[in-house]
Design an enzyme around this catalytic site. Sequence first.
Site, mmCIF file in Angstrom:
data_model
loop_
_atom_site.group_PDB
_atom_site.id
_atom_site.type_symbol
_atom_site.label_atom_id
_atom_site.label_comp_id
_atom_site.label_asym_id
_atom_site.label_seq_id
_atom_site.Cartn_x
_atom_site.Cartn_y
_atom_site.Cartn_z
ATOM 1 N N ASP A 155 -7.155 -6.015 4.153
ATOM 2 C CA ASP A 155 -6.872 -5.925 5.592
ATOM 3 C C ASP A 155 -8.168 -5.690 6.378
ATOM 4 O OD1 ASP A 155 -7.250 -3.299 4.866
ATOM 5 O OD2 ASP A 155 -5.389 -2.543 5.748
ATOM 6 N N ASP A 194 -3.448 -6.707 0.363
ATOM 7 C CA ASP A 194 -3.309 -5.388 1.001
ATOM 8 C C ASP A 194 -2.009 -5.312 1.793
ATOM 9 O OD1 ASP A 194 -5.325 -3.609 0.422
ATOM 10 O OD2 ASP A 194 -6.645 -4.280 2.039
ATOM 11 N N LYS A 196 -1.708 -3.930 -2.778
ATOM 12 C CA LYS A 196 -2.526 -2.700 -2.774
ATOM 13 C C LYS A 196 -2.048 -1.787 -1.651
ATOM 14 C CE LYS A 196 -7.122 -2.656 -1.649
ATOM 15 N NZ LYS A 196 -7.207 -1.821 -0.443
ATOM 16 N N GLU A 212 -2.779 2.111 0.272
ATOM 17 C CA GLU A 212 -3.760 3.187 0.452
ATOM 18 C C GLU A 212 -3.092 4.555 0.383
ATOM 19 O OE1 GLU A 212 -6.073 2.865 4.042
ATOM 20 O OE2 GLU A 212 -6.759 0.847 3.546
ATOM 21 N N GLU A 226 -13.045 4.145 -2.579
ATOM 22 C CA GLU A 226 -13.893 3.752 -1.438
ATOM 23 C C GLU A 226 -14.741 4.943 -0.981
ATOM 24 O OE1 GLU A 226 -12.174 1.327 1.610
ATOM 25 O OE2 GLU A 226 -13.859 1.667 2.974
HETATM 26 O O1 KIV Z 1 -9.540 -4.245 3.019
HETATM 27 C C1 KIV Z 1 -10.412 -4.377 2.142
HETATM 28 O O2 KIV Z 1 -11.188 -5.335 2.131
HETATM 29 C C2 KIV Z 1 -10.460 -3.371 1.085
HETATM 30 C C3 KIV Z 1 -11.660 -3.375 0.186
HETATM 31 C C4 KIV Z 1 -12.862 -3.016 0.920
HETATM 32 C C5 KIV Z 1 -11.446 -2.553 -1.005
HETATM 33 O O3 KIV Z 1 -9.579 -2.584 0.972
#
Ligand code: KIV
Length: 259
Positions: free
Chosen positions: A42, A81, A110, A112, A176
């Site tokens: 994202d 994401d 993914k 968070e 991160e």
């Molecule tokens: O959104 C993204 O690109 C990410 C990476 C930086 C891990 O979550």
Amino acid sequence: MNKKIKKILNKKNKSKIICLTAYSKNVASILDKHCDLVLVGDSLGSVLYNFNSTKQVTLETMINHSKSVRLGIKKSLMVVDMPYNTYRNPSEALKNSKLVMKETKCDAVKLEGGKKIIPMVERLVKNKIPVMGHVGILPQTDKKFTFKGKKLRESKRLLNDTKLLENAGVFSIVLECVETNLSKKISNHINIPTIGIGSSVNCDGQVLVIDDLTGLSQSKLKFVKKFVDITKLIEIGVKKYKSEVLNKQFPKAKHSFSK
Ligand code: KIV
């Protein structure tokens, strides 16, 4: 288990895992030849749309870019994401993740967060949706973007969060901007791979935003390295094109149609 995920798990303690972000087909097809994992991050909110926060990225935008990326991916694991406010409770997480999996044909999503997102992770895993975790700086919810693991309490929390995520069934975790020694501790503490961004060489793999690697984004972040300067190459091409158009050298007869 998905064969591609198994391959990634098997790399732990053997060989580094190569990951990059992609937001469209043409770039994805280049990355696919060299990466184990391609992430539709994202981060596209700031990289492509100039948003000052990933909070503004919608599910629809993620799905559209992911469909394009899918066209370029043959062999790598494709992870998408889940954007902000799309996994606030287990049923919302399941409904939206199912939609993303169905529409984009990605291999995993993914999410968070740490302890707070465990019920959502458990629901997805129970429904056979592979999940990647993401701890450290959480761009969707953090107010301050400073590295994590300065204080003992924070380090203990992160160590605990990563173990909870592993137990909930995630197959890998992005770290991160996690402090160097803490990255090592976490990577040794869990049996699934850690993928670092700004988290030192002590992770099992690395991820970067593709526009940062290629110099398109002009990023000044400490953890970014510009491996090539694509901007210069594009400028060379554009200047040549402009000059040839102005001088009537392009298009030639071979670029034109005649009866
Ligand atoms: O959104 C993204 O690109 C990410 C990476 C930086 C891990 O979550």
